[in-house]
Design an enzyme around this catalytic site. Structure first.
Site, PDB file in Angstrom:
ATOM      1  N   LYS A   1      33.921  25.612  49.233  1.00 17.65           N
ATOM      2  CA  LYS A   1      35.005  24.739  48.788  1.00 17.65           C
ATOM      3  C   LYS A   1      36.322  25.479  49.035  1.00 17.65           C
ATOM      4  CE  LYS A   1      38.058  22.647  46.083  1.00 17.65           C
ATOM      5  NZ  LYS A   1      39.455  23.139  45.971  1.00 17.65           N
TER       6      LYS A   1
ATOM      7  N   SER B   1      42.361  32.063  39.853  1.00 12.83           N
ATOM      8  CA  SER B   1      43.004  32.247  38.556  1.00 12.83           C
ATOM      9  C   SER B   1      41.998  32.413  37.425  1.00 12.83           C
ATOM     10  CB  SER B   1      43.904  31.048  38.245  1.00 12.83           C
ATOM     11  OG  SER B   1      43.119  29.903  37.931  1.00 12.83           O
TER      12      SER B   1
ATOM     13  N   GLU C   1      36.502  37.065  40.936  1.00 12.73           N
ATOM     14  CA  GLU C   1      37.593  38.001  41.229  1.00 12.73           C
ATOM     15  C   GLU C   1      38.863  37.274  40.853  1.00 12.73           C
ATOM     16  OE1 GLU C   1      40.726  39.252  42.825  1.00 12.73           O
ATOM     17  OE2 GLU C   1      39.838  39.317  44.828  1.00 12.73           O
TER      18      GLU C   1
ATOM     19  N   CYS D   1      46.217  39.413  45.679  1.00  7.28           N
ATOM     20  CA  CYS D   1      45.596  39.653  44.371  1.00  7.28           C
ATOM     21  C   CYS D   1      45.813  41.079  43.890  1.00  7.28           C
ATOM     22  CB  CYS D   1      44.115  39.319  44.418  1.00  7.28           C
ATOM     23  SG  CYS D   1      43.164  40.207  45.671  1.00  7.28           S
TER      24      CYS D   1
ATOM     25  N   GLU E   1      50.516  37.345  35.546  1.00 13.73           N
ATOM     26  CA  GLU E   1      50.519  37.412  37.005  1.00 13.73           C
ATOM     27  C   GLU E   1      51.449  36.341  37.565  1.00 13.73           C
ATOM     28  OE1 GLU E   1      47.251  37.952  40.499  1.00 13.73           O
ATOM     29  OE2 GLU E   1      46.935  36.262  39.138  1.00 13.73           O
TER      30      GLU E   1
END
Length: 494
Positions: A188, A242, A264, A299, A398
């Site tokens: 996806k 996220s 992750e 990231c 973040e």
């Protein structure tokens, strides 16, 4: 790279993208599509299929059938290796096309994209192709009349949800080991960066991957992502993105078949600069590139700069000087150092963080604004905010944009305390000439990856994974294979 070739590929029309299910391109079950807005100019680039729950269920059924009849898992390792190596070769030979398509879709500067996307993806696929026939089972130490065998088997159907910042690179981190171990996969892609990844899936089929082994469904996460997460026929779910989405995927697992979920997630990585760093100019250059390349949409970006107080002002000035020399602009120009923010939504979020930072007492040393509005694209100045306290929003949340939070510290203990003061633990760095200090900081900062006198550049031979709310499990290296195998014991009386 040749700018004229890049420009020619930029001018190519992009065909509407369909799903790839059971080796065929198919539209959505209800015919719906989604516009793809290019971050370069804000204009519609093409459309992608807006997947439905039925579409995802069809893709999963295809993957399950392919796994159950062992059309891929049952092939000899040498045969699987041959297909994966051919796939890597095709990615490499189509690298510029893939990179330009990806840049038009997600805004990464082409100089970074060509290496980080198709270049990295081809290398990753090749790495796991070469590794797959070197994974052995085990014979247990037992009494003489018993044989204990430990088999390593593929888990079955893997669901992989890929982010928009580096779709090819991160996609390959999931696809390489999953396919190498004989699994079937349903992919996806992100809504705002599907095109290059879908093209890479097409190349897998051109390389000879059997139909149904790799399927890809585009669309909204709240629809097709949820359907994947709730499926009783997906055995392992892997995700980069996220924390909020990661939590939902864990909930979906609990509500369905308790599938294994590897995540992750976010990071707020500390880049720690001591006064005895071996080369402050080099450290400043690396620090700037570590947060501003790809417009900060990385990231492991070094988004928190922790500087020993005695060199704070000097070092901030060095970083700012480097950042001023990094040209923001057209991501398809070889002169550009910082490309576009992925979407208008992401850009608004970035600017909101800057506004909050100043309200909480931070000082903007440079940047903080949207620029190049006349292009229609989503561009932001590299931004440096000093005076950021460890508990400030900019130090805790973040951003995923070109915004650097700067905090001063006095002692080594102070630096470690500040580094560990967030819920994240993905990456970090320490710059020092003191070998003992370097080892202490590597030991004491809670994170999955720690750099010493550098930032970034770790290749596929070492694992990437986080601690805390940065996730679990590992991508890259031989350790990634562990997510995609089951251990089965055979206890045999002789």
């Amino acid at each position: 790279m040749d700018q004229s070739k890049i420009d020619a590929l930029r001018a190519r029309p992009v065909s509407p993208q369909l799903h790839l299910i059971d080796g065929k391109q198919v539209p959505t079950s209800d015919g719906a599509t989604m516009d793809v807005l290019s971050p370069l100019d804000g204009q519609v680039l093409t459309t992608i299929a807006k997947g439905t729950t039925a579409d995802m269920e069809s893709a999963i059924a295809s993957a399950r059938a392919a796994f159950d009849d062992r059309r891929w898992a049952g092939q000899p390792p040498a045969a699987r290796k041959k297909v994966l190596l051919k796939w890597a070769d095709l990615i490499e030979s189509n690298a510029l096309e893939l990179a330009v398509l990806g840049v038009r879709d997600n805004g990464t500067e082409i100089g970074m994209a060509i290496k980080a996307e198709p270049g990295s993806a081809a290398g990753t696929i090749r790495y796991y192709a070469e590794a797959l026939d070197k994974v052995y089972g085990e014979i247990a130490p037992t009494q003489s009349d018993v044989l204990g065998l430990i088999h390593k088997e593929p888990v079955g159907v893997v669901g992989a949800i890929i982010p928009w910042n580096f779709p090819l690179m991160i996609g390959a981190w999931k696809l390489g080991p999953a396919l190498a171990m004989g699994n079937s996969v349903v992919l996806k892609p992100a809504e705002t960066a599907s095109l290059s990844l879908m093209r890479m899936v097409e190349l897998a089929h051109e390389a000879g991957l059997p139909s149904g082994v790799l399927n890809a469904v585009t669309g909204e996460g709240a629809v097709v992502g949820e359907a994947m997460g709730l499926s009783m026929d997906v055995d392992v779910l892997v995700f980069t993105g996220s924390g909020g989405t990661g939590r939902r995927l864990m909930e979906y697992s609990a509500r369905s078949n308790m599938k294994r979920v590897y995540l992750e997630l976010g990071g707020k990585s500390p880049n720690i600069i001591f006064a005895d760093a071996p080369d402050l100019d080099e450290a400043a250059k690396v620090a700037a590139h570590g947060i501003f390349r790809n417009a900060g949409q990385v990231c492991v970006a070094g988004s928190r700069l922790l500087i020993e107080a005695s060199i704070h002002d000097e070092f901030v000035a060095k970083v700012a000087e480097v950042a001023k020399g990094m040209q923001v602009g057209d991501p398809l120009s070889l002169k550009t150092a910082i490309g576009a923010v992925n979407s208008d939504r992401q850009l608004d979020q970035n600017l909101g963080f800057v506004k909050t930072a100043t309200a909480e007492g931070g000082q903007i040393i440079m940047g903080g604004n949207r620029i190049l509005r006349e292009t229609g694209g989503y561009f932001m100045e590299p931004t440096i905010v000093t005076g950021v306290t460890p508990d400030a929003t900019l130090a805790q949340k973040e951003v995923f944009g070109p915004v650097l939070a700067v905090t001063a510290f006095e002692t080594e203990e102070d630096a470690i305390r500040i580094a560990n003061s967030t819920v994240y633990g993905l990456a970090g760095a320490v710059w020092t000439s003191n070998l003992s200090r370097a080892h202490r900081v590597v030991r004491d900062v809670r994170t999955g990856v720690m750099h010493v006198n550098t930032y970034g550049g770790a290749d596929g031979t070492v694992p990437l994974g986080g601690v805390g709310q940065s996730g679990n499990g590992h991508d890259k290296s031989l350790h990634a294979l562990e997510k995609y195998i089951n251990l089965k014991t055979a206890w045999i009386k002789l």
